[in-house]
Design an enzyme around this catalytic site. Structure first.
Site, PDB file in Angstrom:
ATOM      1  NE  ARG A   1      14.254  20.092   7.309  1.00  0.00           N
ATOM      2  CZ  ARG A   1      13.166  20.779   7.308  1.00  0.00           C
ATOM      3  NH1 ARG A   1      12.689  21.685   8.172  1.00  0.00           N
ATOM      4  NH2 ARG A   1      12.708  20.537   6.144  1.00  0.00           N
TER       5      ARG A   1
ATOM      6  NE  ARG B   1       3.696  23.300   6.654  1.00  0.00           N
ATOM      7  CZ  ARG B   1       5.070  23.337   6.874  1.00  0.00           C
ATOM      8  NH1 ARG B   1       5.482  22.817   7.899  1.00  0.00           N
ATOM      9  NH2 ARG B   1       5.877  23.688   5.967  1.00  0.00           N
TER      10      ARG B   1
ATOM     11  CG  ASN C   1       6.876  27.602   8.048  1.00  0.00           C
ATOM     12  OD1 ASN C   1       6.685  28.496   8.374  1.00  0.00           O
ATOM     13  ND2 ASN C   1       7.658  26.764   6.899  1.00  0.00           N
ATOM     14  CG  ASP C   2       5.984  21.808  10.629  1.00  0.00           C
ATOM     15  OD1 ASP C   2       4.672  21.456  10.341  1.00  0.00           O
ATOM     16  OD2 ASP C   2       7.131  21.224  10.171  1.00  0.00           O
TER      17      ASP C   2
ATOM     18  CG  HIS D   1       6.667  21.118   2.645  1.00  0.00           C
ATOM     19  ND1 HIS D   1       5.897  20.575   3.495  1.00  0.00           N
ATOM     20  CD2 HIS D   1       7.819  21.745   3.235  1.00  0.00           C
ATOM     21  CE1 HIS D   1       6.570  20.849   4.588  1.00  0.00           C
ATOM     22  NE2 HIS D   1       7.600  21.536   4.593  1.00  0.00           N
TER      23      HIS D   1
ATOM     24  NE  ARG E   1      11.839  23.670   4.165  1.00  0.00           N
ATOM     25  CZ  ARG E   1      11.549  25.215   4.409  1.00  0.00           C
ATOM     26  NH1 ARG E   1      12.359  25.951   3.292  1.00  0.00           N
ATOM     27  NH2 ARG E   1      10.862  25.565   5.196  1.00  0.00           N
TER      28      ARG E   1
HETATM   29  C1  PEP Z   1       9.265  24.871   9.725  1.00  0.00           C
HETATM   30  O1  PEP Z   1       8.328  23.974  10.153  1.00  0.00           O
HETATM   31  O2  PEP Z   1       8.944  26.053  10.144  1.00  0.00           O
HETATM   32  C2  PEP Z   1       9.988  24.761   8.804  1.00  0.00           C
HETATM   33  C3  PEP Z   1      11.292  25.506   8.633  1.00  0.00           C
HETATM   34  O3  PEP Z   1      10.302  23.247   8.258  1.00  0.00           O
HETATM   35  P1  PEP Z   1       9.419  22.851   7.028  1.00  0.00           P
HETATM   36  O4  PEP Z   1       8.830  24.112   6.501  1.00  0.00           O
HETATM   37  O5  PEP Z   1      10.148  22.333   5.927  1.00  0.00           O
HETATM   38  O6  PEP Z   1       8.233  21.915   7.530  1.00  0.00           O
HETATM   39 MG    MG Z   2       8.925  21.829   9.812  1.00  0.00          MG
END
Ligand code: PEP
Ligand code: MG
Length: 587
Positions: free
Chosen positions: A337, A471, A460-461, A194, A301
């Site tokens: 979100r 990650r 991403n997750d 992040h 976010r």
């Molecule tokens: C993700 O996980 O792809 C996402 C957009 O959320 P974040 O990166 O805030 O976990």
């Molecule tokens: Mg995520």
């Protein structure tokens, strides 16, 4: 003498500036014995750190209210009691005075001694409480470190400098950028953390996983960093500076070329409209989203509202932020979100217990919200109140089951009812959607899609949890592969399930803004993307060069591939459906 170091590019752009080193946040234990004349000063240092740690805990306790005061408060009370323990304090003082240990070494000795007492206990619960000791001693060590590096931190916030450190928390980045820091080099971390996401928002070039940086760069060295290719040039030569100047000229040129696409439709060559939304973390992102002709905000976010401050924003403050966001988008749809705190977004909020063994698998996102419903209620009320100012929908992170969504919907309905009874204007219907970022949700989606108004895929997750690859762990960067056949299958299934059920599906992970994957995502049937607004025009350029029906024809072949070679070969075929100059294939 010129030399180069490498890491991974995390926020693109180049920066040229003086290095400012911040020592690692791991506690440096100084093992050198104290000279007799140093003892009093060291005792005073230790006492200051202890006082600071006590004050921090008291302030944290103060901040808690409502539901939080109960659960988290108990932990804080235990930690305060440990810190106040006479034996602990007397033992520390003795180690310094008699044993001639420095404060950091004395703390480590006391920690090891107490932990071994806990470890010898029969009771499993009591054994596990050694974590409290670690937590408390860690807090005092951090206070000690802060004292010694306070001067460096001040210096780190000087215009024209590039921060070189082991890690940086998302909450630390904004003040750094505001104080004129030009770029960041980290010895650890990943482009998907992040902090990296925020650095991109702040347009702060960042190189991560540059393992050698702290060992080889000195304070005040002139360094040139390339946040796209992960390169650091120490003592750059004339040709490097010329390259930097060339990059600056290219940025201007590219900006001019892409600016022509601002008011252009996003449409494939065969005429299919594609919707490009913007991800937003900071107010500046809203302005940029408007400026580049985003179709709306696909992911707001909200945790960034919470991270950059000491206490939690209340309903009124959140309402104003969401209202301004909706107004700022001038009638375009906004997806807000709910709080996704936890894992690496825990920092200064004081909300998340940082002693979970596996925070990424812990109390994160909707799990935290449902454990602390008062938090979620405040947020839902604020969002609902903002809904009368323009179109908005609510997205829930980290969902793994239909039950979690049912609980959120129940709270949402209750909040809406209460607000209406109290005379607030709110929209008649608010769409509620789930992030699909936990494989369980992707796999179980056919059973729950009818209960969802829309979904957003968080790659991403989804990639991290599907492949069991953290990650943020740079050691595993080569295993974090969005092109893994398992990931592609989950993406294809998720898009197909939502499309069949007539539910909107977008993708808002970093893949959406990476033109290397644009053809792939179109081939899997995606028509809604959400990305950092700084990347939107490039993606529009890429989309507009593709023939979608040709791409769709290649999808099956791609999904049949079982090896990386097979997938890369398939991607090459997709690239041939573009009228643009072939891009660089992912490696
Ligand atoms: C993700 O996980 O792809 C996402 C957009 O959320 P974040 O990166 O805030 O976990
Ligand atoms: Mg995520």
């Amino acid at each position: 003498m010129r030399f180069t170091l490498t890491g991974n590019g995390a926020a693109r752009g180049m920066a040229l500036g003086r290095a400012r080193l911040e020592q690692p946040s791991r506690y440096l234990i100084d093992e050198r014995p104290l000279a007799a004349g140093e003892i009093d000063a060291e005792l005073a240092r230790l006492n200051r750190a202890l006082m600071l740690a006590r004050a921090e805990l008291a302030a944290l306790r103060e901040k808690l209210h409502g539901m939080l005061a109960g659960e988290v408060g108990d932990f804080i009370d235990v930690h305060s009691l440990i810190l106040a323990d006479r034996e602990l304090n007397a033992g520390l003082a003795d180690l310094v005075r008699v044993g001639r240990y420095r404060a950091s070494a004395a703390l480590k000795m006391q920690r090891d001694r107490l932990v071994s007492v806990f470890e010898a206990m029969d009771d499993a619960y009591l054994r596990s409480r050694k974590e409290d000791i670690d937590h408390v001693i860690g807090r005092v060590q951090a206070a000690l470190m802060r004292e010694s590096s306070a001067e460096e931190r001040k210096l780190a916030a000087r215009v024209g400098e590039i921060l070189v450190s082991d890690t940086v928390a998302p909450s630390e980045l904004v003040p750094l950028a505001e104080h004129g820091v030009l770029g960041v080099v980290l010895t650890s971390g990943s482009p998907l953390s992040h902090s990296a996401i925020l650095a991109r928002s702040l347009r702060l070039p960042m190189v991560v996983a540059a393992h050698e940086a702290l060992a080889h760069i000195q304070d005040d060295d002139l360094i040139l960093i390339d946040g796209e290719h992960g390169e650091i040039i120490v003592h750059p030569a004339a040709q490097d500076i010329a390259r930097y100047r060339g990059w600056q000229r290219d940025v201007v040129q590219r900006g001019k070329r892409l600016a022509l696409l601002r008011d252009v439709d996003t449409r494939t060559r065969d005429g299919v409209q594609i919707h490009l939304h913007a991800n937003a973390e900071l107010p500046a992102d809203i302005a940029q989203a408007r400026a580049c002709g985003a179709a709306g905000i696909g992911l707001y976010r909200t945790e960034f509202l919470f991270l950059q401050r000491k206490e939690m924003p209340g309903e009124e403050e959140q309402f104003l932020a969401y209202r301004d966001l909706v107004l700022g988008m001038g009638g375009l749809p906004v997806t807000i979100r709910t709080l996704d705190l936890g894992a690496d977004k825990a920092d200064s909020s004081g909300l998340v217990l940082d002693d979970e063994d596996n925070p990424a698998l812990g109390v994160r996102g909707v799990r935290l919200s449902l454990r602390r419903p008062q938090l979620l209620i405040i947020q839902l009320r604020a969002i609902l109140r903002a809904s009368s100012y323009g179109p908005l929908r609510i997205l829930v992170p980290m969902v793994a089951s239909a039950e979690e969504m049912a609980s959120v919907r129940h709270l949402l309905n209750e909040c809406a009812r209460d607000l209406r009874t109290a005379g607030y204007e709110i929209a008649d219907h608010i769409e509620l959607g789930a992030m699909i970022e936990v494989p369980a949700a992707a796999i179980a989606l056919p059973g729950m899609i009818k209960k969802l108004d829309f979904i957003a895929i968080g790659t991403n997750d989804l990639v991290q949890y599907t492949l069991a690859v953290d990650r943020n762990n740079d050691q595993l960067a080569n295993l974090y592969d969005p092109l893994h056949p398992a990931v592609l299958k989950l993406l294809a299934q998720t898009i197909a399930t939502a499309t069949r059920a007539g539910r909107p599906v977008s993708l808002c992970g970093e893949m959406a803004g990476d033109t290397r994957y644009t053809g792939l995502l179109l081939a899997l049937g995606l028509t809604d993307f959400s990305m950092h607004p700084g990347l939107l025009l490039e993606v529009r350029e890429a989309v507009n060069a593709f023939d979608r029906s040709e791409l769709l024809g290649h999808a099956k072949m791609l999904l049949r591939a079982v090896t990386r070679e097979g997938i890369l070969h398939g991607l090459g075929r997709l690239q041939s459906c573009s009228a643009a100059v072939p891009g660089v294939a992912p490696t």
